[in-house]
Design a protein around this motif. Structure first.
Motif, PDB file in Angstrom:
ATOM      1  N   LEU A 100      -7.117  -4.558   0.707  1.00  0.00           N
ATOM      2  CA  LEU A 100      -7.986  -4.138  -0.393  1.00  0.00           C
ATOM      3  C   LEU A 100      -8.909  -5.285  -0.801  1.00  0.00           C
ATOM      4  N   ALA A 101      -8.353  -6.484  -0.916  1.00  0.00           N
ATOM      5  CA  ALA A 101      -9.152  -7.657  -1.292  1.00  0.00           C
ATOM      6  C   ALA A 101     -10.187  -7.990  -0.215  1.00  0.00           C
ATOM      7  N   ALA A 102      -9.812  -7.832   1.049  1.00  0.00           N
ATOM      8  CA  ALA A 102     -10.734  -8.126   2.150  1.00  0.00           C
ATOM      9  C   ALA A 102     -11.956  -7.203   2.110  1.00  0.00           C
ATOM     10  N   LYS A 103     -11.767  -5.996   1.606  1.00  0.00           N
ATOM     11  CA  LYS A 103     -12.859  -5.025   1.541  1.00  0.00           C
ATOM     12  C   LYS A 103     -13.551  -4.991   0.182  1.00  0.00           C
ATOM     13  N   TYR A 104     -13.101  -5.815  -0.747  1.00  0.00           N
ATOM     14  CA  TYR A 104     -13.740  -5.884  -2.059  1.00  0.00           C
ATOM     15  C   TYR A 104     -15.124  -6.510  -1.872  1.00  0.00           C
ATOM     16  N   PRO A 105     -16.155  -5.962  -2.509  1.00  0.00           N
ATOM     17  CA  PRO A 105     -17.527  -6.426  -2.273  1.00  0.00           C
ATOM     18  C   PRO A 105     -17.743  -7.902  -2.619  1.00  0.00           C
ATOM     19  N   ALA A 106     -18.618  -8.533  -1.859  1.00  0.00           N
ATOM     20  CA  ALA A 106     -18.978  -9.933  -2.112  1.00  0.00           C
ATOM     21  C   ALA A 106     -19.600 -10.078  -3.497  1.00  0.00           C
ATOM     22  N   ASN A 107     -20.415  -9.103  -3.869  1.00  0.00           N
ATOM     23  CA  ASN A 107     -21.079  -9.100  -5.179  1.00  0.00           C
ATOM     24  C   ASN A 107     -20.814  -7.755  -5.863  1.00  0.00           C
ATOM     25  N   PRO A 108     -19.640  -7.586  -6.445  1.00  0.00           N
ATOM     26  CA  PRO A 108     -19.286  -6.291  -7.039  1.00  0.00           C
ATOM     27  C   PRO A 108     -20.104  -5.984  -8.294  1.00  0.00           C
ATOM     28  N   THR A 109     -20.272  -4.705  -8.544  1.00  0.00           N
ATOM     29  CA  THR A 109     -20.948  -4.261  -9.764  1.00  0.00           C
ATOM     30  C   THR A 109     -19.985  -4.430 -10.940  1.00  0.00           C
ATOM     31  N   ALA A 110     -20.500  -4.310 -12.138  1.00  0.00           N
ATOM     32  CA  ALA A 110     -19.658  -4.393 -13.335  1.00  0.00           C
ATOM     33  C   ALA A 110     -18.574  -3.317 -13.290  1.00  0.00           C
ATOM     34  N   GLU A 111     -18.947  -2.144 -12.807  1.00  0.00           N
ATOM     35  CA  GLU A 111     -17.975  -1.048 -12.712  1.00  0.00           C
ATOM     36  C   GLU A 111     -16.869  -1.380 -11.709  1.00  0.00           C
ATOM     37  N   GLN A 112     -17.229  -1.937 -10.551  1.00  0.00           N
ATOM     38  CA  GLN A 112     -16.233  -2.302  -9.548  1.00  0.00           C
ATOM     39  C   GLN A 112     -15.290  -3.389 -10.068  1.00  0.00           C
ATOM     40  N   LYS A 113     -15.828  -4.335 -10.809  1.00  0.00           N
ATOM     41  CA  LYS A 113     -15.003  -5.393 -11.397  1.00  0.00           C
ATOM     42  C   LYS A 113     -13.987  -4.798 -12.370  1.00  0.00           C
ATOM     43  N   ALA A 114     -14.463  -3.912 -13.233  1.00  0.00           N
ATOM     44  CA  ALA A 114     -13.577  -3.278 -14.217  1.00  0.00           C
ATOM     45  C   ALA A 114     -12.513  -2.436 -13.523  1.00  0.00           C
ATOM     46  N   GLU A 115     -12.904  -1.704 -12.485  1.00  0.00           N
ATOM     47  CA  GLU A 115     -11.951  -0.862 -11.759  1.00  0.00           C
ATOM     48  C   GLU A 115     -10.884  -1.701 -11.062  1.00  0.00           C
ATOM     49  N   MET A 116     -11.297  -2.794 -10.436  1.00  0.00           N
ATOM     50  CA  MET A 116     -10.315  -3.625  -9.725  1.00  0.00           C
ATOM     51  C   MET A 116      -9.351  -4.281 -10.707  1.00  0.00           C
ATOM     52  N   LYS A 117      -9.877  -4.796 -11.804  1.00  0.00           N
ATOM     53  CA  LYS A 117      -9.019  -5.418 -12.811  1.00  0.00           C
ATOM     54  C   LYS A 117      -8.016  -4.392 -13.351  1.00  0.00           C
ATOM     55  N   SER A 118      -8.501  -3.199 -13.639  1.00  0.00           N
ATOM     56  CA  SER A 118      -7.645  -2.127 -14.136  1.00  0.00           C
ATOM     57  C   SER A 118      -6.600  -1.739 -13.088  1.00  0.00           C
ATOM     58  N   PHE A 119      -7.020  -1.650 -11.820  1.00  0.00           N
ATOM     59  CA  PHE A 119      -6.104  -1.296 -10.748  1.00  0.00           C
ATOM     60  C   PHE A 119      -4.965  -2.310 -10.649  1.00  0.00           C
ATOM     61  N   VAL A 120      -5.304  -3.595 -10.639  1.00  0.00           N
ATOM     62  CA  VAL A 120      -4.291  -4.644 -10.492  1.00  0.00           C
ATOM     63  C   VAL A 120      -3.298  -4.592 -11.653  1.00  0.00           C
ATOM     64  N   GLU A 121      -3.799  -4.416 -12.856  1.00  0.00           N
ATOM     65  CA  GLU A 121      -2.918  -4.352 -14.021  1.00  0.00           C
ATOM     66  C   GLU A 121      -2.020  -3.111 -13.966  1.00  0.00           C
ATOM     67  N   MET A 122      -2.594  -1.991 -13.585  1.00  0.00           N
ATOM     68  CA  MET A 122      -1.814  -0.754 -13.483  1.00  0.00           C
ATOM     69  C   MET A 122      -0.793  -0.845 -12.346  1.00  0.00           C
ATOM     70  N   PHE A 123      -1.181  -1.499 -11.272  1.00  0.00           N
ATOM     71  CA  PHE A 123      -0.294  -1.686 -10.127  1.00  0.00           C
ATOM     72  C   PHE A 123       0.988  -2.393 -10.572  1.00  0.00           C
ATOM     73  N   GLY A 124       0.844  -3.415 -11.389  1.00  0.00           N
ATOM     74  CA  GLY A 124       2.010  -4.136 -11.900  1.00  0.00           C
ATOM     75  C   GLY A 124       2.916  -3.270 -12.759  1.00  0.00           C
ATOM     76  N   ARG A 125       2.332  -2.326 -13.459  1.00  0.00           N
ATOM     77  CA  ARG A 125       3.133  -1.432 -14.316  1.00  0.00           C
ATOM     78  C   ARG A 125       3.816  -0.330 -13.510  1.00  0.00           C
ATOM     79  N   LEU A 126       3.205   0.088 -12.423  1.00  0.00           N
ATOM     80  CA  LEU A 126       3.724   1.222 -11.653  1.00  0.00           C
ATOM     81  C   LEU A 126       4.540   0.824 -10.426  1.00  0.00           C
ATOM     82  N   TYR A 127       4.641  -0.457 -10.150  1.00  0.00           N
ATOM     83  CA  TYR A 127       5.331  -0.895  -8.939  1.00  0.00           C
ATOM     84  C   TYR A 127       6.771  -0.373  -8.919  1.00  0.00           C
TER      85      TYR A 127
END
Length: 154
Positions: A66-93
């Protein structure tokens, strides 16, 4: 009727008859034996420790890909989505102990999502902290592109 038409009608009738026969055969008679890969895939590891190791390996493979495919220059929306995903991932593991440890690490070092390289190195650093905790070797974070890819085009 010319012979070619007759042959065509016979061939069509034969196909209809054969296809109707296949409809009534039990599904098991149509199955191809599974190759050894699938036999292994459906086999549960022998111990809880092996199950946990398999889950961990699969998790890190997914996250690094997932990190390898994360954009070199992500949009504000992509940044927010990834941050949210990582935090949610920790809660749902699914492993509660591992999820708790992941959340503790996020509390000390939140996801760095400003660029693809930054996110990859942040994740690699996190992974190395887990490896040290488990007595495993660290991964060289400068060599990420040699290892992680999905084999697909994004």
């Amino acid at each position: 009727m010319p012979r070619t038409h007759k042959q065509l009608i016979i061939a069509i009738c034969a196909m209809i008859i054969l296809s109707s026969v296949f409809l009534f055969l039990p599904a098991t008679s149509m199955q191809v034996p599974e190759p050894p890969y699938y036999q292994k895939y459906y086999s549960k590891p022998a111990t809880d420790q092996l199950i946990r190791a398999e889950l961990g390996h699969s998790t890190w493979t997914f996250l690094h890909t997932l990190a390898a495919k994360y954009p070199a220059n992500p949009t504000a929306e992509q940044k927010a989505e990834m941050k949210s995903f990582v935090e949610m991932f920790g809660r749902l593991y699914p492993c509660e102990e591992c999820g708790q440890h992941f959340r503790e690490m996020l509390g000390k070092e939140p996801p760095k999502v400003e660029s693809g390289v930054e996110f990859q190195k942040w994740l690699c650093g996190l992974h190395n902290k887990v490896n040290l905790r488990l007595g495993k070797a660290e991964f060289d974070c400068e060599r990420l592109n040699e290892r992680w890819d999905c084999g697909c085009k994004v």
